[in-house]
Design an enzyme around this catalytic site. Sequence first.
Site, PDB file in Angstrom:
ATOM      1  N   GLY A  74       4.530  -2.373  -6.519  1.00 51.16           N
ATOM      2  CA  GLY A  74       2.828  -2.518  -7.152  1.00 51.16           C
ATOM      3  C   GLY A  74       2.569  -2.249  -9.083  1.00 51.16           C
ATOM      4  O   GLY A  74       3.630  -2.576  -9.780  1.00 51.16           O
ATOM      5  N   SER A  75       3.018  -0.700  -9.004  1.00 52.04           N
ATOM      6  CA  SER A  75       2.978   0.018 -10.805  1.00 52.04           C
ATOM      7  C   SER A  75       4.482  -0.221 -10.737  1.00 52.04           C
ATOM      8  O   SER A  75       5.199  -1.247 -11.846  1.00 52.04           O
ATOM      9  CB  SER A  75       3.305   1.915 -10.497  1.00 52.04           C
ATOM     10  OG  SER A  75       1.906   1.770 -10.028  1.00 52.04           O
TER      11      SER A  75
ATOM     12  N   GLY B  66     -31.371  10.142  -9.779  1.00 50.74           N
ATOM     13  CA  GLY B  66     -31.473  10.732  -8.128  1.00 50.74           C
ATOM     14  C   GLY B  66     -31.169   9.830  -7.330  1.00 50.74           C
ATOM     15  O   GLY B  66     -30.137   8.740  -7.144  1.00 50.74           O
TER      16      GLY B  66
ATOM     17  N   GLU C 190      -4.601  -4.100 -12.833  1.00 50.30           N
ATOM     18  CA  GLU C 190      -3.384  -4.403 -14.010  1.00 50.30           C
ATOM     19  C   GLU C 190      -2.782  -3.682 -14.782  1.00 50.30           C
ATOM     20  O   GLU C 190      -3.608  -3.169 -15.937  1.00 50.30           O
ATOM     21  CB  GLU C 190      -4.695  -5.589 -14.427  1.00 50.30           C
ATOM     22  CG  GLU C 190      -4.751  -6.015 -13.798  1.00 50.30           C
ATOM     23  CD  GLU C 190      -5.461  -7.874 -14.620  1.00 50.30           C
ATOM     24  OE1 GLU C 190      -5.498  -7.519 -15.740  1.00 50.30           O
ATOM     25  OE2 GLU C 190      -6.408  -8.391 -13.646  1.00 50.30           O
TER      26      GLU C 190
ATOM     27  N   GLU D 243      -2.473   6.315 -14.332  1.00 51.22           N
ATOM     28  CA  GLU D 243      -1.334   6.638 -14.861  1.00 51.22           C
ATOM     29  C   GLU D 243       0.181   5.694 -15.820  1.00 51.22           C
ATOM     30  O   GLU D 243       0.824   5.822 -16.432  1.00 51.22           O
ATOM     31  CB  GLU D 243      -0.033   7.076 -13.772  1.00 51.22           C
ATOM     32  CG  GLU D 243      -0.941   7.830 -12.800  1.00 51.22           C
ATOM     33  CD  GLU D 243      -2.945   7.262 -11.956  1.00 51.22           C
ATOM     34  OE1 GLU D 243      -2.597   6.523 -11.975  1.00 51.22           O
ATOM     35  OE2 GLU D 243      -3.147   8.860 -12.003  1.00 51.22           O
TER      36      GLU D 243
HETATM   37  C1  LIG Z   1      -8.658  -5.852  -6.304  1.00 47.27           C
HETATM   38  C2  LIG Z   1      -7.611  -5.832  -6.211  1.00 47.27           C
HETATM   39  C3  LIG Z   1      -6.912  -6.699  -7.280  1.00 47.27           C
HETATM   40  C4  LIG Z   1      -5.734  -7.341  -7.695  1.00 47.27           C
HETATM   41  N1  LIG Z   1      -5.576  -8.052  -8.000  1.00 47.27           N
HETATM   42  C5  LIG Z   1      -4.254  -8.380  -8.292  1.00 47.27           C
HETATM   43  C6  LIG Z   1      -3.584  -9.749  -8.972  1.00 47.27           C
HETATM   44  O1  LIG Z   1      -4.494 -10.923  -9.372  1.00 47.27           O
HETATM   45  N2  LIG Z   1      -2.715 -10.210  -9.115  1.00 47.27           N
HETATM   46  C7  LIG Z   1      -1.406  -8.776  -8.516  1.00 47.27           C
HETATM   47  O2  LIG Z   1      -0.425 -10.106  -8.601  1.00 47.27           O
HETATM   48  N3  LIG Z   1      -1.991  -7.361  -8.659  1.00 47.27           N
HETATM   49  C8  LIG Z   1      -2.843  -7.286  -7.934  1.00 47.27           C
HETATM   50  N4  LIG Z   1      -3.827  -6.268  -7.783  1.00 47.27           N
HETATM   51  C9  LIG Z   1      -2.450  -5.540  -7.693  1.00 47.27           C
HETATM   52  C10 LIG Z   1      -2.855  -3.666  -8.085  1.00 47.27           C
HETATM   53  O3  LIG Z   1      -2.368  -4.416  -9.931  1.00 47.27           O
HETATM   54  C11 LIG Z   1      -2.026  -2.950  -7.913  1.00 47.27           C
HETATM   55  O4  LIG Z   1      -3.085  -2.596  -7.378  1.00 47.27           O
HETATM   56  C12 LIG Z   1      -1.760  -2.038  -9.089  1.00 47.27           C
HETATM   57  O5  LIG Z   1      -0.764  -2.498 -10.329  1.00 47.27           O
HETATM   58  C13 LIG Z   1      -1.010  -0.629  -8.730  1.00 47.27           C
HETATM   59  O6  LIG Z   1       0.169  -1.053  -7.739  1.00 47.27           O
HETATM   60  P1  LIG Z   1      -0.365  -0.109  -6.174  1.00 47.27           P
HETATM   61  O7  LIG Z   1      -1.129  -1.101  -5.364  1.00 47.27           O
HETATM   62  O8  LIG Z   1       1.479  -0.933  -5.599  1.00 47.27           O
HETATM   63  O9  LIG Z   1       0.723   1.661  -6.482  1.00 47.27           O
HETATM   64  P2  LIG Z   1       1.220   2.218  -6.050  1.00 47.27           P
HETATM   65  O10 LIG Z   1       2.436   1.976  -7.488  1.00 47.27           O
HETATM   66  O11 LIG Z   1       2.168   2.838  -4.940  1.00 47.27           O
HETATM   67  O12 LIG Z   1       0.856   3.625  -6.710  1.00 47.27           O
HETATM   68  C14 LIG Z   1       0.401   4.192  -6.210  1.00 47.27           C
HETATM   69  C15 LIG Z   1      -0.017   5.513  -6.856  1.00 47.27           C
HETATM   70  O13 LIG Z   1       1.084   6.534  -7.600  1.00 47.27           O
HETATM   71  C16 LIG Z   1       0.984   6.483  -9.102  1.00 47.27           C
HETATM   72  N5  LIG Z   1       2.313   5.938  -9.782  1.00 47.27           N
HETATM   73  C17 LIG Z   1       3.193   5.255  -9.613  1.00 47.27           C
HETATM   74  N6  LIG Z   1       4.297   4.979  -9.601  1.00 47.27           N
HETATM   75  C18 LIG Z   1       4.307   6.205 -11.252  1.00 47.27           C
HETATM   76  C19 LIG Z   1       4.232   7.048 -11.456  1.00 47.27           C
HETATM   77  N7  LIG Z   1       5.800   6.533 -12.626  1.00 47.27           N
HETATM   78  N8  LIG Z   1       4.246   7.915 -12.485  1.00 47.27           N
HETATM   79  C20 LIG Z   1       3.161   8.516 -11.787  1.00 47.27           C
HETATM   80  N9  LIG Z   1       1.917   8.010 -11.245  1.00 47.27           N
HETATM   81  C21 LIG Z   1       2.633   7.074 -10.869  1.00 47.27           C
HETATM   82  C22 LIG Z   1       0.068   4.862  -9.326  1.00 47.27           C
HETATM   83  O14 LIG Z   1      -0.615   5.316 -10.279  1.00 47.27           O
HETATM   84  C23 LIG Z   1      -1.032   4.838  -8.601  1.00 47.27           C
HETATM   85  O15 LIG Z   1      -2.211   6.360  -8.806  1.00 47.27           O
HETATM   86  C24 LIG Z   1      -4.570  -6.236  -7.401  1.00 47.27           C
HETATM   87  C25 LIG Z   1      -5.120  -5.120  -6.721  1.00 47.27           C
HETATM   88  C26 LIG Z   1      -6.593  -5.061  -6.417  1.00 47.27           C
HETATM   89  C27 LIG Z   1      -6.709  -3.398  -5.800  1.00 47.27           C
END
Ligand SMILES: Cc1cc2nc3c(=O)[nH]c(=O)nc-3n(C[C@H](O)[C@H](O)[C@H](O)COP(=O)(O)OP(=O)(O)OC[C@H]3O[C@@H](n4cnc5c(N)ncnc54)[C@H](O)[C@@H]3O)c2cc1C
Length: 390
Positions: free
Chosen positions: A134-135, A340, A364, A368
Amino acid sequence: MDFSLDDEQRAIRDTARAFIRKEVVPLEHELLRRERAGQPGIERSELRELQLKARKFGFWGLATPAEHGGMDLPALMQSLIWTEVGHTLVPFRFGGEADNILFHADSAQQDEYLRPTIEGERVSCFAITEPGAGSDAANIKLSARQDGDDWILNGEKTFITNGNDADFAIVVAVTDKDKGVRGGGTTAFLVDREMGWRSEFIATMGPGGPASLVFDDVRVPSRNILGELGQGFELGMKWIGKGRYIIPSHALGIGERALQMAVDYANTRVTFGKPIGENQAIQWMIADAETELEAARWLVLRAAWTVDQGMDPRHSSSMAKLYGAGMINRLVDRVMQIHGGMGYTRELPIERWYRQVRLLRIYEGTDEMQRLIISRDLLRGYTKIGGHLA
Ligand SMILES: Cc1cc2nc3c(=O)[nH]c(=O)nc-3n(C[C@H](O)[C@H](O)[C@H](O)COP(=O)(O)OP(=O)(O)OC[C@H]3O[C@@H](n4cnc5c(N)ncnc54)[C@H](O)[C@@H]3O)c2cc1C
């Protein structure tokens, strides 16, 4: 330094404003009623009808080049219009748009994917996120293996907006593991649903929901490569970059509308014999909300302006996304507090916004990740404190 809009900008903004308030906002009552009854708030066909109505006012393809029938507006103008769109809780957007990276399509792909998407005949989704990436998007694993003139895709994407409705997906896949994701080892493919991917709806706390996409030996012809072989990650980052100033632009509109509701309520709701707005506790919430809203506005407009100047917008867009997403969560929370118990009901839009805007801090690029980009830029000396005025 001039902070005002010129006549043309104001005229376009005001026309968008009039359209949203006259044609879209009146649908909200019914949207809330349907959602309370567990039904979709608005049908795709109803949104389409609104888009076609807007087209008659000239609003078609805010970002779409004129050669494809769009308005081709500067980023700043797009941002102002998205703020107007944010004024309604109807999930409306002006028609005539396509994912920014779909404009990398070659001429055959333009006929098959780009033009039908602009016309609203086909629905796309963009898929980079995976269960393990994800991230850390550079950790994607969905693979594309060449087989003659085709590619065979295997893997899973998740949280894909529109994933359940789309009839084709723009999928970023690993085409050369040895080169690595940042070294040209990924490619974007245009993959029709009929080619064999499946989607599964993911229920979320917000209205609607994304989907996971499963690719099990999905065969895609080479002619469906979007852009160049090896350009996938780069295109993915370009797609994400656009949202980083559009998302907070939309949030500004939600904030303006919600704060106005709070001001009106504070002036009319009477407790202990006087309007609640006469209490300092309420005044301070209003003052903080307005101050943060204005701060977010100028970060957003600076990010959009940076795009229009042809400068690298990543740093300013990350600040706009980070601050804008946080601001709207704090603002909606305050507006709920001022209302409220009424704020907590489904009679008013506030609880819906409360659920909806939480996502802004996650997708997006999480808060963080924005902080990571902003601090890294400074720590490595890519940007100067003071921005473009430094
Ligand atoms: C409703 C919705 C729509 C979406 N639409 C799309 C889409 O159309 N296309 C697409 O490709 N994606 C889409 N996404 C995916 C979205 O971009 C990811 O969920 C997002 O980038 C976070 O990735 P993750 O959920 O895997 O969280 P993770 O990356 O697993 O992160 C978990 C937590 O750890 C934190 N974290 C991770 N690494 C670090 C670091 N190095 N330092 C500090 N903190 C860290 C993160 O900030 C977060 O708080 C969508 C997500 C949702 C919920």
